[in-house]
Design a protein around this motif. Structure first.
Motif, PDB file in Angstrom:
ATOM      1  N   SER A 191      -7.270   0.522   1.233  1.00 32.09           N
ATOM      2  CA  SER A 191      -6.495  -0.503   0.508  1.00 32.09           C
ATOM      3  C   SER A 191      -6.292  -0.099  -0.952  1.00 32.09           C
ATOM      4  CB  SER A 191      -7.204  -1.857   0.557  1.00 32.09           C
ATOM      5  OG  SER A 191      -7.377  -2.252   1.890  1.00 32.09           O
ATOM      6  N   LEU A 192      -7.343   0.481  -1.555  1.00 36.92           N
ATOM      7  CA  LEU A 192      -7.188   0.992  -2.928  1.00 36.92           C
ATOM      8  C   LEU A 192      -6.094   2.056  -2.953  1.00 36.92           C
ATOM      9  CD1 LEU A 192     -10.956   1.424  -3.922  1.00 36.92           C
ATOM     10  CD2 LEU A 192      -9.340  -0.148  -4.992  1.00 36.92           C
ATOM     11  N   ALA A 193      -6.123   2.922  -1.950  1.00 30.43           N
ATOM     12  CA  ALA A 193      -5.134   4.009  -1.863  1.00 30.43           C
ATOM     13  C   ALA A 193      -3.719   3.437  -1.794  1.00 30.43           C
ATOM     14  CB  ALA A 193      -5.423   4.873  -0.633  1.00 30.43           C
ATOM     15  N   VAL A 217       4.736  12.607  -7.693  1.00 30.46           N
ATOM     16  CA  VAL A 217       4.547  13.150  -6.331  1.00 30.46           C
ATOM     17  C   VAL A 217       3.119  13.680  -6.171  1.00 30.46           C
ATOM     18  CG1 VAL A 217       5.251  14.951  -4.716  1.00 30.46           C
ATOM     19  CG2 VAL A 217       6.992  13.737  -6.058  1.00 30.46           C
ATOM     20  N   ASP A 218       2.612  14.335  -7.196  1.00 30.41           N
ATOM     21  CA  ASP A 218       1.247  14.887  -7.111  1.00 30.41           C
ATOM     22  C   ASP A 218       0.225  13.754  -6.934  1.00 30.41           C
ATOM     23  OD1 ASP A 218      -0.636  16.924  -7.052  1.00 30.41           O
ATOM     24  OD2 ASP A 218      -0.846  17.023  -9.240  1.00 30.41           O
ATOM     25  N   ILE A 219       0.383  12.702  -7.730  1.00 33.12           N
ATOM     26  CA  ILE A 219      -0.546  11.560  -7.622  1.00 33.12           C
ATOM     27  C   ILE A 219      -0.502  11.000  -6.197  1.00 33.12           C
ATOM     28  CG2 ILE A 219      -1.053   9.213  -8.419  1.00 33.12           C
ATOM     29  CD1 ILE A 219       0.343  10.020 -11.127  1.00 33.12           C
ATOM     30  N   MET A 220       0.708  10.780  -5.688  1.00 33.65           N
ATOM     31  CA  MET A 220       0.840  10.215  -4.326  1.00 33.65           C
ATOM     32  C   MET A 220       0.255  11.169  -3.278  1.00 33.65           C
ATOM     33  SD  MET A 220       4.641   8.491  -4.630  1.00 33.65           S
ATOM     34  CE  MET A 220       4.640   7.777  -2.983  1.00 33.65           C
ATOM     35  N   SER A 221       0.448  12.460  -3.522  1.00 35.18           N
ATOM     36  CA  SER A 221      -0.066  13.453  -2.559  1.00 35.18           C
ATOM     37  C   SER A 221      -1.593  13.455  -2.527  1.00 35.18           C
ATOM     38  CB  SER A 221       0.446  14.852  -2.921  1.00 35.18           C
ATOM     39  OG  SER A 221       1.850  14.863  -2.892  1.00 35.18           O
ATOM     40  N   ALA A 274      -6.516   8.465  -8.598  1.00 37.80           N
ATOM     41  CA  ALA A 274      -6.120   9.060  -7.316  1.00 37.80           C
ATOM     42  C   ALA A 274      -6.986  10.253  -6.933  1.00 37.80           C
ATOM     43  CB  ALA A 274      -4.655   9.486  -7.373  1.00 37.80           C
ATOM     44  N   LEU A 275      -7.644  10.856  -7.927  1.00 38.86           N
ATOM     45  CA  LEU A 275      -8.430  12.050  -7.570  1.00 38.86           C
ATOM     46  C   LEU A 275      -9.742  12.111  -8.366  1.00 38.86           C
ATOM     47  CD1 LEU A 275      -8.478  14.405  -5.675  1.00 38.86           C
ATOM     48  CD2 LEU A 275      -7.102  15.738  -7.245  1.00 38.86           C
ATOM     49  N   ASN A 276     -10.409  10.974  -8.455  1.00 36.29           N
ATOM     50  CA  ASN A 276     -11.729  10.988  -9.092  1.00 36.29           C
ATOM     51  C   ASN A 276     -12.812  10.615  -8.077  1.00 36.29           C
ATOM     52  OD1 ASN A 276     -11.496   8.254  -8.721  1.00 36.29           O
ATOM     53  ND2 ASN A 276     -12.031   7.685 -10.803  1.00 36.29           N
ATOM     54  N   GLY A 277     -12.471  10.729  -6.802  1.00 35.80           N
ATOM     55  CA  GLY A 277     -13.448  10.444  -5.754  1.00 35.80           C
ATOM     56  C   GLY A 277     -13.353   9.042  -5.195  1.00 35.80           C
ATOM     57  N   LEU A 278     -12.692   8.139  -5.955  1.00 36.19           N
ATOM     58  CA  LEU A 278     -12.674   6.718  -5.595  1.00 36.19           C
ATOM     59  C   LEU A 278     -12.181   6.453  -4.171  1.00 36.19           C
ATOM     60  CD1 LEU A 278     -13.086   3.875  -6.897  1.00 36.19           C
ATOM     61  CD2 LEU A 278     -10.680   3.952  -7.529  1.00 36.19           C
ATOM     62  N   THR A 279     -11.033   7.033  -3.807  1.00 40.69           N
ATOM     63  CA  THR A 279     -10.471   6.713  -2.479  1.00 40.69           C
ATOM     64  C   THR A 279     -10.994   7.640  -1.382  1.00 40.69           C
ATOM     65  OG1 THR A 279      -8.493   8.113  -2.520  1.00 40.69           O
ATOM     66  CG2 THR A 279      -8.332   5.973  -3.621  1.00 40.69           C
ATOM     67  N   LEU A 297       0.918   4.758 -14.589  1.00 42.12           N
ATOM     68  CA  LEU A 297       0.911   6.067 -13.920  1.00 42.12           C
ATOM     69  C   LEU A 297      -0.230   6.951 -14.430  1.00 42.12           C
ATOM     70  CD1 LEU A 297       4.733   6.742 -13.683  1.00 42.12           C
ATOM     71  CD2 LEU A 297       3.151   6.298 -11.795  1.00 42.12           C
ATOM     72  N   MET A 298      -0.542   6.816 -15.703  1.00 41.28           N
ATOM     73  CA  MET A 298      -1.620   7.649 -16.256  1.00 41.28           C
ATOM     74  C   MET A 298      -2.968   7.291 -15.617  1.00 41.28           C
ATOM     75  SD  MET A 298      -2.125   8.460 -20.262  1.00 41.28           S
ATOM     76  CE  MET A 298      -2.315  10.181 -20.700  1.00 41.28           C
ATOM     77  N   TRP A 299      -3.193   5.996 -15.473  1.00 38.63           N
ATOM     78  CA  TRP A 299      -4.470   5.571 -14.872  1.00 38.63           C
ATOM     79  C   TRP A 299      -4.457   5.892 -13.370  1.00 38.63           C
ATOM     80  CZ3 TRP A 299      -9.143   5.674 -15.632  1.00 38.63           C
ATOM     81  CH2 TRP A 299     -10.084   4.713 -15.259  1.00 38.63           C
ATOM     82  N   ALA A 300      -3.283   5.789 -12.762  1.00 39.17           N
ATOM     83  CA  ALA A 300      -3.165   6.152 -11.338  1.00 39.17           C
ATOM     84  C   ALA A 300      -3.516   7.626 -11.130  1.00 39.17           C
ATOM     85  CB  ALA A 300      -1.744   5.884 -10.841  1.00 39.17           C
ATOM     86  N   SER A 301      -3.077   8.476 -12.050  1.00 46.10           N
ATOM     87  CA  SER A 301      -3.385   9.909 -11.958  1.00 46.10           C
ATOM     88  C   SER A 301      -4.894  10.122 -11.851  1.00 46.10           C
ATOM     89  CB  SER A 301      -2.822  10.625 -13.200  1.00 46.10           C
ATOM     90  OG  SER A 301      -3.531  11.803 -13.494  1.00 46.10           O
ATOM     91  N   SER A 302      -5.636   9.438 -12.737  1.00 45.89           N
ATOM     92  CA  SER A 302      -7.095   9.632 -12.756  1.00 45.89           C
ATOM     93  C   SER A 302      -7.755   9.029 -11.512  1.00 45.89           C
ATOM     94  CB  SER A 302      -7.700   8.986 -14.000  1.00 45.89           C
ATOM     95  OG  SER A 302      -7.066   9.459 -15.158  1.00 45.89           O
TER      96      SER A 302
END
Ligand code: NZQ
Ligand code: ZN
Length: 387
Positions: A215-217, A193-197, A251-256, A244-249
């Motif tokens: 689209s990346l999002a 949920v946190d990753i999606m949020s 999702a909040l490393n500035g990419l999207t 999921l581990m790579w998604a975590s990073s």
């Protein structure tokens, strides 16, 4: 798309047994290390011992700070700062989830600072230097392993506040999906949920012309929707944990969020108020609040963004905009429920008693949110919708 500068900053060492490269990475920075960890999971799993063995084999001096709590407290941070100063620590190695990493960043920022480290979180000062940190991630959720964010709880004032600084980006993060096999269903689901949020916070903005980022999002959201239920049922499914581990990073490393003015972050600010008082698991608070934030901000002008999400991520492709947008929000709620996340604050025994105070505190530095500005009354209303 707006102009932007982007530097990911953190070296990622991804995969099984990547811990074998730990000592080389650490020695790039120092041979005097503070290892930080939580309340026992890394002791139980044997990871802490393995880390110490690897470092000692290369004559690296080790100090330890264990017992850091979920929703990390200022008291642990101050303890860590004292150890770093007294023992002349040159590198901090966080072994754990987001709370351990966030606490370690606060320690890193506080070591050279003459005042109270809380000044950074209270927006009275900005970090000007930091001890370098590295992480061994054990829970896929916050993205703290690849960003400069840190969220700390001040027990005395019951405040939970964030900072963000380039200086606090980990120098490296070891992402071995097998280290997340032992995360229980509740924390695993909260992490999804946190990753999606994090994606939602950067997807729902008034910016335009960011097709690539959006689209990346959507791709990251689809990954969470595919693998979330799998990890709940098969905790040792490597492929699911790895994605999921790579998604975590990511999702909040500035990419999207690049090329946009800023993220919304209203729901996160509200959740931090709830977990500051009730010590709630972050992702659980988001699961309850996010669909209600969506319902609150939805209107005919912004419905198209919900419609796009519904179509591209949930396959909702029917009806006029407001109806399709509402269906999308319902699909998000159903997905969270399918992970056994609660829908209401009363489900986790949180009463309405402090809603007004939470609204005021969330807006202590001014209105929050960017997709739609929220004042304290609006925040209180979203909390009322969530009770
Ligand atoms: O303390 P231990 O014993 O290690 O147990 C932890 C803890 O009880 C357990 N755990 C972690 N890895 C495990 C494991 N149990 C079994 N096996 C493993 N491999 O999980 C529990 C929760 O850990 P925590 O670190 O609190 O979880 P999470 O990673 O979700 O971090 C949450 C914190 O991060 C903040 C949240 O507000 C919250 O305080 N956030 C930080 C952000 C950032 N820095 O960018 C952004 C986020 O939006 C978020 O606000
Ligand atoms: Zn979050």
């Amino acid at each position: 798309m707006k102009n932007f500068n982007y530097q990911a900053g953190t070296k990622i060492l991804f995969g099984k047994n990547k811990i074998n490269e730990l000592a080389d990475e650490v020695l790039t920075y120092s041979d005097r290390v503070l290892i930080t960890y939580g309340q026992g999971s890394v002791v139980k799993s044997g990871l802490l011992d393995a880390v110490k063995t690897k470092l000692r084999a290369r004559d690296i001096h080790i100090e330890e700070l264990g017992g850091i709590q979920p929703n990390p407290r200022l008291t642990s941070v101050k303890e860590g700062i004292n150890i770093c100063r007294e023992k002349n620590i040159g590198f901090i190695l966080a072994v754990g989830g987001g709370s351990i990493i966030d606490g370690s960043k606060a320690i890193a920022a506080g070591v050279d600072y003459k005042g109270d480290v809380w000044d950074f979180y209270a927006r009275k000062a900005i970090p000007e230097s930091a001890v370098p940190i590295g992480t061994i991630l054990t829970l896929a959720a916050t993205g703290s392993e690849m960003n400069g964010g840190s969220v700390i709880t001040n027990d005395d004032t019951k405040e939970k506040l964030p900072i963000n600084s380039e200086l606090l980006k980990p120098k490296f993060s070891i992402l071995d999906p097998t280290l997340t096999f032992s995360v229980n269903k509740w924390q695993t689901a909260s992490g999804v949920v946190d990753i999606m949020s994090h994606i939602f916070e950067q997807y729902f903005t008034p910016d335009s012309g960011t097709e690539l980022q959006d689209s990346l999002a959507e791709g990251i959201l689809k990954t969470c929707i595919k693998y979330g239920p799998i990890v709940i049922n098969e905790p040792e499914n490597y492929e699911a944990r790895a994605n999921l581990m790579w998604a975590s990073s990511l999702a909040l490393n500035g990419l999207t969020g690049t090329g946009k003015m800023m993220g919304d972050w209203g729901t996160h600010m509200i959740e931090h108020e709830v977990s500051a008082i009730y010590d709630l698991t972050h992702g659980v608070g988001l699961a309850i609040l996010f669909p209600n934030w969506m319902k609150f901000v939805l209107n005919e002008r912004n419905a198209f963004k919900f419609v796009r999400l519904g179509k591209n991520v949930f396959g909702i492709d029917e009806g006029e905009d407001m109806a399709a947008a509402t269906k999308t929000i319902d699909a998000i709620r159903s997905f969270f429920n399918s992970l056994h996340m609660p829908s209401k604050l009363s489900d986790v025994d949180i009463p309405a008693e402090h809603f007004k105070t939470m609204g005021e505190k969330a807006c202590q530095f001014g209105p929050i949110g960017y997709f739609r500005r929220l004042n304290d009354a609006a925040v209180t209303e979203i909390l009322e919708m969530s009770k």
